[in-house]
Write an enzyme that holds these catalytic residues in place. Structure first.
Site, short mmCIF file in Angstrom:
data_model
loop_
_atom_site.label_atom_id
_atom_site.label_comp_id
_atom_site.label_asym_id
_atom_site.label_seq_id
_atom_site.Cartn_x
_atom_site.Cartn_y
_atom_site.Cartn_z
N CYS A 50 0.83 -1.21 0.00
CA CYS A 50 0.00 0.00 0.00
C CYS A 50 0.86 1.25 0.00
O CYS A 50 0.59 2.21 -0.74
CB CYS A 50 -0.91 0.02 1.23
N ASP A 82 -3.51 -3.61 7.41
CA ASP A 82 -4.45 -4.62 7.89
C ASP A 82 -4.23 -5.98 7.23
O ASP A 82 -4.36 -7.01 7.89
CB ASP A 82 -5.88 -4.15 7.62
N CYS A 123 -2.63 3.30 2.99
CA CYS A 123 -3.36 2.20 3.62
C CYS A 123 -4.53 2.73 4.43
O CYS A 123 -4.66 3.93 4.68
CB CYS A 123 -2.41 1.37 4.50
N ASP A 124 -5.39 1.82 4.88
CA ASP A 124 -6.71 2.16 5.41
C ASP A 124 -6.74 3.31 6.40
O ASP A 124 -7.55 4.24 6.27
CB ASP A 124 -7.32 0.93 6.11
N LYS A 125 -5.91 3.27 7.43
CA LYS A 125 -6.02 4.26 8.50
C LYS A 125 -5.22 5.52 8.21
O LYS A 125 -5.34 6.52 8.92
CB LYS A 125 -5.57 3.66 9.84
N CYS A 195 -5.19 -1.94 -1.49
CA CYS A 195 -6.10 -3.02 -1.91
C CYS A 195 -7.09 -2.53 -2.96
O CYS A 195 -7.70 -1.48 -2.83
CB CYS A 195 -6.84 -3.56 -0.70
N GLU A 447 -10.51 -6.20 12.64
CA GLU A 447 -11.36 -6.52 11.50
C GLU A 447 -11.50 -8.03 11.37
O GLU A 447 -10.53 -8.77 11.53
CB GLU A 447 -10.76 -5.95 10.21
N SER A 473 -13.30 -5.62 7.55
CA SER A 473 -12.52 -5.11 6.45
C SER A 473 -13.45 -4.60 5.37
O SER A 473 -14.58 -5.10 5.21
CB SER A 473 -11.62 -6.21 5.88
#
Length: 565
Positions: A50, A82, A123-125, A195, A447, A473
């Site tokens: 990521c 994650d 990435c996600d956060k 992702c 998650e 997720s």
């Protein structure tokens, strides 16, 4: 303009000469002290795909900032990925990292009194953490997304990271050969980038376009495409203009712009995590926004995009089909977008969308026409009932009928649940309960991608219910309900569920109910005792002590002093 290094250095004269001396050591010359200092929050990391492609974007942004007349100062931000931590204790740090990222950016920018901030993450956060910091600091700022991964391929099948998780369940159920299992694992992530479906990273990055704090058309570009670096440079130039015009995040993050965001999330089939993160972003910006506002928007916004995890296409397909600008224009012309909301460019979102066609191209089917949506209403439903009086979030795309009543299969951790699934102890009609994984109990709301993917791989995705005080997720789909609040650790009803109890999940009625008499629940509540926190020192202990309930965003700075009074 708020008090900052530039104004201090210019006006304080002799008193500021030591500060100037230190800045000269990092390439400041006489004329540079009048230029805005811009913090570049760099989320680069070679630990995960990521963030591994971010450094070239930082380099382009730094050059563009200098060329536009600013003095860029780079600093690093941490990241937890994650997909690597999933199913391990490392996932306890995932949501926690959102707060750490926000704190780190706030510390660097405010500690050095910078004039603006350009935040780069993938990435996600990284996204919500960066946006929370931008809202807190309220200096001119812009977000640059590191870009999405390109899809993998195995025997003609397009792959994402979710394919690898689902392969685990399929393999254990005897539905996948060793050759295909290995082939999927080796080919799921072929490039750098976040992702590739409309999972959490792409949900949050696309939402920032709708919010007005990322450039339109930038969020679904592939990390390795040259246009991604170009967008970083363009973002830098826009930021310098925003500094000159004093356009600040809180001018942009409003109740109306968050409505725009949630409409976009619903239309694209985005992640459940958007609920948690926008509650937190609204809190940071001091905008009135509640969990019930998501349901209000859901009822009037259709799902227009056929995107993974429950659909067919990935982010790069979405971008080629017209991407976020196309969907926003469709929402605008159909009265579902506030066109007068300001963006970081100094133009309204309506003005930014002027040249976008009102309907999607006919040579693609990633984005459906408004008259023929994938679903007539949004996919993220807010449920309530005795199991979640504060509310919870159900993701209902990909399901023929989002209703189930069945016996509870109760587990006090994700790890216990995964063991039962892999041992094939979960059957069609069961309602799996995973508890003590909430903000405080986990801590960190892990998650549940491993359990949900394993169920899907075993063919149980639409016949088994799963509810948790943890979260999911963005790659998850199925009969899943997360963010159950109050959580088990604080004595929420989910802590009182016993094996075999009847549970109803009914998205049509927005209901989540434990079918046990009130007097029996009262007896169980009287007998319940709060467990000891899982950590008593360090970051996770501090997080456990500070974090709020999920129904208001699992934030750690919610009116701390007011609560003490």
């Amino acid at each position: 303009m708020a008090d900052n290094w530039r104004s201090n250095l210019i006006t304080a004269g002799v008193a500021r000469s030591p500060n100037r001396a230190m800045l000269r050591a990092v390439d400041f010359n006489d004329g540079d002290f009048e230029k805005p200092i811009v913090g570049v929050a760099n989320g680069h990391s070679n630990m995960n795909p990521c963030n591994a492609g971010i450094q070239p974007l930082v380099d382009r942004a730094m050059r563009a900032l200098r060329e536009a007349g600013a003095m860029p100062q780079v600093f690093g931000t941490p990241t937890v990925t994650d997909g690597i931590g999933m199913g391990t204790d490392g996932m306890k740090y995932s949501l926690v990292s959102r707060e750490v990222i926000a704190d780190a950016i706030e510390t660097a920018v405010n500690g050095q009194m910078m004039d603006g901030a350009l935040v780069i993450g993938a990435c996600d956060k990284n996204m919500p953490g960066g946006m929370m910091a931008m809202a807190r600091m309220n200096v001119p700022a812009i977000y640059v997304y590191g870009g999405t991964i390109k899809p993998g391929n195995w025997k003609g099948q397009a792959l994402t990271i979710a394919s690898a998780f689902e392969a685990v369940g399929a393999f254990t159920a005897g539905k996948l050969s060793q050759e295909d299992f290995d082939g999927i694992e080796r080919n799921a992530c072929p490039t750098v980038g976040a992702c590739g479906g409309m999972f959490t990273a792409n949900t949050m990055s696309s939402s920032f376009e709708a919010l007005g704090l990322s450039l339109l058309g930038s969020s679904q570009l592939a990390a390795i495409d040259p246009q991604k670096a170009d967008s970083a440079a363009d973002s830098a130039r826009v930021l310098v203009n925003a500094i000159k015009k004093n356009i600040r995040p809180r001018d942009i993050i409003t109740r109306k712009s968050i409505e725009n965001v949630v409409s976009l999330v619903m239309a694209t089939g985005g992640s459940t995590n958007a609920v948690l993160h926008y509650l937190a972003i609204a809190s940071a910006a001091e905008v009135e926004w509640t969990i019930d506002d998501f349901e209000r928007i859901r009822r009037k916004v259709p799902v227009l995009c056929d995107l993974k995890p429950s659909g067919k296409y990935v982010a790069v397909d979405f971008h080629k089909a017209g991407g976020v600008p196309q969907v926003l224009k469709m929402l605008l012309v159909n009265g579902l977008l506030h066109g007068d909301c300001m963006t970081v460019t100094g133009r309204t979102i309506g003005e930014e969308l002027e040249k976008i066609p009102a309907e999607p191209r006919k040579d693609q089917d990633v984005i459906r026409p408004f008259s023929a949506p994938l679903y007539k209403q949004g996919h993220l439903a807010i449920l309530r009932g005795n199991l979640a009086p504060e509310g919870c979030v159900a993701k209902i795309t990909g399901l023929k009928n989002p209703v189930i009543t069945g016996p509870a299969r109760v587990f006090d951790s994700e790890k216990e649940t995964m063991g039962a699934i892999m041992a094939k102890k979960i059957k069609a009609g069961d309602v799996v309960v995973i508890r003590y994984e909430g903000p405080k109990g986990g801590p960190g709301m892990q998650e549940m991608l491993s359990p949900t993917s394993a169920l899907i791989g075993q063919g149980l995705g639409d016949s088994v219910g799963l509810l948790t005080d943890g979260r999911f997720s963005g790659a998850t789909w199925g009969m899943v309900v997360g963010h159950v609040a109050p959580e088990a650790f604080v004595g929420g009803t989910i802590a009182l569920v016993k094996e075999g109890d009847s549970i109803t999940i009914d998205a049509h009625k927005q209901l989540i109910q434990l079918n046990v008499p009130d007097d029996e629940l009262a007896k169980r509540r009287a007998a319940w005792k709060q467990p000891r926190p899982r950590f008593d020192r360090g970051l996770l202990a501090k997080y456990t002590h500070l974090v709020s309930t999920a129904s208001i965003g699992a934030v750690t700075d919610l009116r701390l002093f007011d609560e003490k009074k």
